[in-house]
Motif scaffolding. Structure first.
Motif, short mmCIF file in Angstrom:
data_model
loop_
_atom_site.label_atom_id
_atom_site.label_comp_id
_atom_site.label_asym_id
_atom_site.label_seq_id
_atom_site.Cartn_x
_atom_site.Cartn_y
_atom_site.Cartn_z
N HIS A 125 0.81 -1.22 0.00
CA HIS A 125 0.00 0.00 0.00
C HIS A 125 0.84 1.28 0.00
CE1 HIS A 125 -3.77 -2.17 0.29
NE2 HIS A 125 -3.14 -3.00 1.12
N GLU A 126 2.08 1.16 0.44
CA GLU A 126 2.96 2.33 0.45
C GLU A 126 3.19 2.86 -0.96
OE1 GLU A 126 3.54 -0.53 2.02
OE2 GLU A 126 3.72 0.00 4.13
N ARG A 127 3.12 1.97 -1.95
CA ARG A 127 3.29 2.43 -3.34
C ARG A 127 2.18 3.39 -3.73
NH1 ARG A 127 4.77 -3.38 -5.81
NH2 ARG A 127 6.97 -3.36 -5.29
N LEU A 128 0.98 3.15 -3.24
CA LEU A 128 -0.13 4.05 -3.55
C LEU A 128 0.07 5.40 -2.88
CD1 LEU A 128 -3.13 1.56 -3.26
CD2 LEU A 128 -1.80 2.18 -5.30
N VAL A 129 0.58 5.38 -1.67
CA VAL A 129 0.88 6.63 -0.97
C VAL A 129 1.99 7.36 -1.72
CG1 VAL A 129 1.76 7.64 1.17
CG2 VAL A 129 0.14 5.73 1.26
N ASP A 130 3.02 6.64 -2.13
CA ASP A 130 4.10 7.25 -2.91
C ASP A 130 3.56 7.85 -4.20
OD1 ASP A 130 5.91 6.42 -0.99
OD2 ASP A 130 6.69 4.75 -2.18
N TYR A 131 2.70 7.11 -4.88
CA TYR A 131 2.14 7.59 -6.15
C TYR A 131 1.33 8.86 -5.93
CZ TYR A 131 -0.77 7.85 -10.29
OH TYR A 131 -1.42 8.30 -11.41
N ALA A 132 0.43 8.85 -4.96
CA ALA A 132 -0.40 10.03 -4.70
C ALA A 132 0.46 11.23 -4.32
CB ALA A 132 -1.41 9.72 -3.59
#
Length: 147
Positions: A125-132
């Motif tokens: 899920h950290e990838r989604l935070v990074d992306y956003a």
């Protein structure tokens, strides 16, 4: 494509047109992806249309601006860069190019993990935070440089 191709801005780099395209294409696409309305593959397709069109024109302008200001022929020279005020403008635009390239890599990672699945299927899920965060911060960076 070369630095003399049509569509490359004349004069110094201007993030204004790029920012408009980014806000029209990338920001809404990011929202759709993060809201699980499109797959990672669709995210990449929309991103690539922007990345290889609007961003590529801007990036070539940054490159041309650097070469004109520095007298560079494109070859890497040894030693530290020269501290020269005439290089301030092209150097200030390099972070926009670097951030776009990093965002492109992150999208490729998301596609490798998710393919035709939506964001809710990620195991990291950290990838989604990074992306956003990257989408938001890149918009702010470009806005700070807009002429």
């Amino acid at each position: 494509m070369t630095v003399t191709d049509q569509g490359v801005q004349t004069g110094g780099p201007d993030t204004g047109p790029l920012l408009a395209e980014y806000r029209a294409i990338v920001v809404p696409t990011a929202a759709e992806f993060l809201d699980n309305r499109i797959s990672a593959a669709e995210l990449r397709e929309r991103w690539r249309n922007y990345y290889f069109d609007a961003f590529r024109r801007y990036d070539l302008t940054v490159e041309r601006s650097w070469r004109e200001a520095s007298g560079s022929d494109g070859r890497i020279t040894s030693g530290p860069p020269t501290a020269d005020p005439q290089l301030t403008t092209p150097l200030s635009h390099f972070p926009v190019s670097i951030a776009h390239n990093n965002l492109d890599r992150l999208i490729e990672v998301l596609v490798a993990e998710l393919g035709d699945q939506t964001a809710e299927h990620t195991q990291i899920h950290e990838r989604l935070v990074d992306y956003a965060t990257m989408v938001s911060e890149l918009e702010a960076l470009m806005a700070s440089l807009a002429a």
